[in-house]
Design a protein around this motif. Structure first.
Motif, short mmCIF file in Angstrom:
data_model
loop_
_atom_site.label_atom_id
_atom_site.label_comp_id
_atom_site.label_asym_id
_atom_site.label_seq_id
_atom_site.Cartn_x
_atom_site.Cartn_y
_atom_site.Cartn_z
N ALA A 1 1.79 13.87 -4.62
CA ALA A 1 1.10 12.82 -5.35
C ALA A 1 2.12 11.98 -6.09
O ALA A 1 3.21 12.45 -6.41
CB ALA A 1 0.10 13.43 -6.33
N GLN B 1 0.83 -1.19 0.00
CA GLN B 1 0.00 0.00 0.00
C GLN B 1 0.87 1.25 0.00
O GLN B 1 1.67 1.45 0.92
CB GLN B 1 -0.90 0.00 1.26
CG GLN B 1 -1.84 1.18 1.34
CD GLN B 1 -3.00 1.05 0.39
OE1 GLN B 1 -3.25 -0.02 -0.17
NE2 GLN B 1 -3.69 2.14 0.17
N VAL B 2 0.73 2.06 -1.03
CA VAL B 2 1.51 3.28 -1.13
C VAL B 2 0.94 4.32 -0.17
O VAL B 2 -0.26 4.57 -0.13
CB VAL B 2 1.48 3.82 -2.57
CG1 VAL B 2 2.22 5.15 -2.64
CG2 VAL B 2 2.10 2.81 -3.52
N GLN B 3 1.85 4.92 0.60
CA GLN B 3 1.45 5.98 1.52
C GLN B 3 2.33 7.20 1.34
O GLN B 3 3.55 7.07 1.19
CB GLN B 3 1.52 5.50 2.96
CG GLN B 3 0.44 4.49 3.32
CD GLN B 3 0.42 4.17 4.81
OE1 GLN B 3 1.45 4.13 5.46
NE2 GLN B 3 -0.77 3.94 5.33
N VAL C 1 7.55 8.92 1.43
CA VAL C 1 6.89 7.93 0.58
C VAL C 1 7.21 6.52 1.07
O VAL C 1 8.37 6.21 1.33
CB VAL C 1 7.36 8.08 -0.89
CG1 VAL C 1 6.61 7.10 -1.79
CG2 VAL C 1 7.19 9.51 -1.36
N ARG D 1 2.72 8.57 -9.08
CA ARG D 1 2.19 7.66 -10.09
C ARG D 1 3.26 6.64 -10.41
O ARG D 1 4.41 7.01 -10.66
CB ARG D 1 1.78 8.41 -11.35
CG ARG D 1 1.22 7.49 -12.44
CD ARG D 1 0.85 8.25 -13.68
NE ARG D 1 0.40 7.35 -14.72
CZ ARG D 1 -0.87 7.03 -14.91
NH1 ARG D 1 -1.80 7.54 -14.12
NH2 ARG D 1 -1.21 6.21 -15.88
N ARG D 2 2.90 5.37 -10.43
CA ARG D 2 3.86 4.31 -10.68
C ARG D 2 4.26 4.20 -12.13
O ARG D 2 5.43 4.05 -12.45
CB ARG D 2 3.28 2.96 -10.22
CG ARG D 2 4.26 1.81 -10.32
CD ARG D 2 3.57 0.49 -10.04
NE ARG D 2 2.61 0.15 -11.09
CZ ARG D 2 1.90 -0.97 -11.09
NH1 ARG D 2 2.00 -1.84 -10.09
NH2 ARG D 2 1.05 -1.22 -12.08
N TYR E 1 6.22 1.63 -2.03
CA TYR E 1 6.60 1.35 -3.41
C TYR E 1 7.68 0.27 -3.45
O TYR E 1 8.62 0.32 -2.68
CB TYR E 1 7.15 2.61 -4.08
CG TYR E 1 6.13 3.40 -4.86
CD1 TYR E 1 5.79 4.69 -4.48
CD2 TYR E 1 5.50 2.86 -5.98
CE1 TYR E 1 4.87 5.43 -5.19
CE2 TYR E 1 4.57 3.59 -6.70
CZ TYR E 1 4.26 4.87 -6.30
OH TYR E 1 3.33 5.59 -7.01
N TYR F 1 -2.69 11.16 -11.29
CA TYR F 1 -2.06 10.65 -10.07
C TYR F 1 -3.05 9.89 -9.19
O TYR F 1 -4.02 10.46 -8.68
CB TYR F 1 -1.43 11.80 -9.28
CG TYR F 1 -0.30 12.42 -10.04
CD1 TYR F 1 -0.52 13.42 -10.98
CD2 TYR F 1 1.01 11.97 -9.85
CE1 TYR F 1 0.52 13.95 -11.72
CE2 TYR F 1 2.05 12.50 -10.57
CZ TYR F 1 1.81 13.49 -11.51
OH TYR F 1 2.84 14.01 -12.24
N TYR G 1 -2.19 8.26 -6.27
CA TYR G 1 -1.80 8.23 -4.87
C TYR G 1 -1.57 9.65 -4.35
O TYR G 1 -0.85 10.44 -4.99
CB TYR G 1 -0.52 7.41 -4.67
CG TYR G 1 -0.66 5.99 -5.13
CD1 TYR G 1 -0.01 5.54 -6.28
CD2 TYR G 1 -1.46 5.09 -4.43
CE1 TYR G 1 -0.14 4.23 -6.72
CE2 TYR G 1 -1.60 3.78 -4.86
CZ TYR G 1 -0.95 3.36 -6.00
OH TYR G 1 -1.10 2.07 -6.43
N TRP G 2 -2.17 9.94 -3.18
CA TRP G 2 -2.15 11.30 -2.63
C TRP G 2 -1.86 11.27 -1.14
O TRP G 2 -2.26 10.33 -0.42
CB TRP G 2 -3.49 11.98 -2.85
CG TRP G 2 -3.77 12.26 -4.29
CD1 TRP G 2 -4.31 11.40 -5.20
CD2 TRP G 2 -3.51 13.47 -4.98
NE1 TRP G 2 -4.40 12.01 -6.43
CE2 TRP G 2 -3.91 13.29 -6.33
CE3 TRP G 2 -2.98 14.71 -4.62
CZ2 TRP G 2 -3.79 14.29 -7.29
CZ3 TRP G 2 -2.86 15.70 -5.59
CH2 TRP G 2 -3.27 15.48 -6.89
#
Length: 126
Positions: free
Chosen positions: A96, A1-3, A24, A98-99, A27, A113, A115-116
Motif C-alpha cells: 500500500a 494513476q498509481v498502480q 510501483v 500514501r502520497r 507516482y 493508505y 492505494y493498494w
C-alpha cells in the motif's frame, strides 16, 4: 494513476523464507509512506511493516526480528523479506502507498493508505 503490483508469494515450509516485491508506477514523486499489510481468511487486514520517505521503518510486533521492509527507489520497487516463517504467517500480503504526510498512529493502519495492490498469497505449512 498509481498502480501497485505484488509478486513473490508462494508455499514454503515452516522456517522457510520468501521475498515479496511490489512494483510501483504512476507516482510523480516519492510517496510519504509505503507499507505491507496481510489478511488471513476470516481475519481483518493488519499492518506488517512501513517504510517512510526518510528511510525510517516501523514493524508490527509479529514481524519484528523476522521480516525486513526495504525499497529500491531507482527501480520503484518495495520489498518485504520474510524469514523464519510460521504457519500463522499464512495470508494474502498487500502493499500500500500514501502520497502525503501520515500521523504515526496510522502508519500501520489500513485507513491511512489510499492505494493498494491486488495481493500475493503466502502459505506456510508445518
Amino acid at each position: 494513476q498509481v498502480q501497485l503490483v505484488e509478486s513473490g508469494g508462494g508455499s514454503v515450509q515452516s522456517g522457510g523464507s520468501l521475498r515479496l516485491s511490489c512494483s510501483v508506477s504512476g507516482y510523480t514523486y516519492s510517496p510519504y509512506s509505503m507499507a505491507w499489510f496481510r489478511q488471513a481468511p476470516g481475519k481483518e487486514r493488519e499492518g506488517v511493516a512501513t517504510i517512510l520517505n526518510d528511510g525510517a521503518t516501523i514493524y508490527a510486533d509479529s514481524a519484528k526480528d523476522r521480516f525486513t521492509i526495504s525499497q529500491d527507489n531507482a527501480e520503484n520497487t518495495l520489498y518485504l523479506q520474510l524469514n523464519s516463517l510460521k504457519p500463522e504467517d499464512t495470508a494474502m500480503y498487500y502493499c500500500a502507498a500514501r502520497r502525503d504526510w501520515l500521523p504515526a498512529r496510522l502508519w500501520l493502519d489500513v485507513s491511512g493508505y489510499p492505494y493498494w495492490g491486488q495481493g500475493t498469497q503466502v502459505t506456510v505449512s508445518s
